[in-house]
Design an enzyme around this catalytic site. Sequence first.
Site, PDB file in Angstrom:
ATOM      1  N   CYS A   1      -4.278   4.869  -2.455  1.00  0.00           N
ATOM      2  CA  CYS A   1      -5.558   5.567  -2.285  1.00  0.00           C
ATOM      3  C   CYS A   1      -5.493   6.900  -3.035  1.00  0.00           C
ATOM      4  CB  CYS A   1      -5.896   5.764  -0.816  1.00  0.00           C
ATOM      5  SG  CYS A   1      -4.629   6.622   0.148  1.00  0.00           S
TER       6      CYS A   1
ATOM      7  N   ASP B   1       0.884  -1.174   0.000  1.00  0.00           N
ATOM      8  CA  ASP B   1       0.000   0.000   0.000  1.00  0.00           C
ATOM      9  C   ASP B   1       0.918   1.219   0.000  1.00  0.00           C
ATOM     10  OD1 ASP B   1      -1.960   1.870   0.275  1.00  0.00           O
ATOM     11  OD2 ASP B   1      -2.785   1.094   2.149  1.00  0.00           O
TER      12      ASP B   1
END
Length: 457
Positions: A385, A332
């Site tokens: 994100c 991530d």
Amino acid sequence: MSKNPRFQNRKSPSKPENPNDKPGFAARKVAADILGNVVHKRRPLDGELDASNGHSGFRALAANDKGLVRAIVGAALRHRGEIAQILDWVLDRPIPEKTGRVQDILHVAIAQMLFMEIPDRAAVSISVDHAGSDRRAVPYKGLVNGVLRRIGREKDDLTSELDPARMNTPDWLFENWTAAYGEDGARAIALAHLKEAALDVSVKAEPEAWADKLDGVVVGAGSVRLRNKGAVETLAGFEAGAWWVQDAAASLPARLLGDVSGKRVADLCAAPGGKTAQLAAAGADVTAIDISASRLKRLSQNMQRLGLAVDTVAADLRDYEPSGLFDMILLDAPCSATGTIRRHPDVPWIKKPQDIEKLAGIQQALLQHVANWLKPGGTLVYCTCSLERAEGEVQIETFLQSSSAFELQPIRSDEVSDLGQPITNEGYLRTLPSHDLGIDGVETGWDGFFAARLKRL
């Protein structure tokens, strides 16, 4: 000795009223301070609102005033472009005060007057008092009063000409989104950012049962979206560690690894730990690595509440080498976070185009380095994100061009939700804040995420 009758009934001279004693004054002053720190000094809003290390004035407020500050600053940031346009219309010339203090006071007041259910009278009065008590703003006290009263009188005319989607999005971001998703798509994303994100939780098991207990509905691939927001610590199942807060979109990348039970899995850039919890709850042997020791401490505390065991390592991934190879890796990567603007309305105003370029370089370096930690036949999921293609699709295309040891494993729609929207033609995952999740009675949309799944040959 008797008192002189000439002075017996004379009242003591009253002291000038201190604006700090007025209800709501301290909260509005803190709101203006925090807004200024965010937009002028590019300090993240989360840091300013941190309960332990945030703005000192904010930490000193009562709980209800803290809630008011959050609401005011949130509205001022979500509608910053509209407010700036209104001020441009009503001011003959720019305000010459250089620190931005007068501008901050005006933005806080206008956010309340136009975008919150707060009477104009209260917003104007406290803002004028604030200007009068601040040495930088006191020369403009009359201007603050006049501008705000005019906006109060003319608000219907002033707001009728606004274009919220375009005005509240910096040009460079809107251009990026238009190039990636078309102008209609860019406008839909920008309009979604005007609303706060819903409250989603990931559960260890039985999402339907927990949806009933928490007054929510099941969304995405098994997340529970609550109909009402509140203090999560007071909700059923929190102390027992049955669930954790995690946006429905953020829960999808970990699912792309498939069956992780008994597998050695690296969760990279792991804090605050939502994906770590997913992997551990599914039976993985998880090593959670993050550059921040303090964030890893919070992750460990979360795992303790959830009753999940993971190994943690505080390290810069670029300098770290594990003791052995992993069956699976979830990276991530650090990113611009433009996919989380609904919950982080400061992002458009603290990020710059050059930040994307710098982050893209870091992402590619991390991907190239950690790919070597994967066993042959193993799976790597890369995610961010971010809404920016430079931090998503371009990263994977660049990596695959330089590495013949990996191939793309396309993602199927049935792996992440019943909706076809999140899956691109190439087989990437791409969720958008504007996606309609097709569920009545709850807020729609989810965070903007990109994910790709790679297999080592």
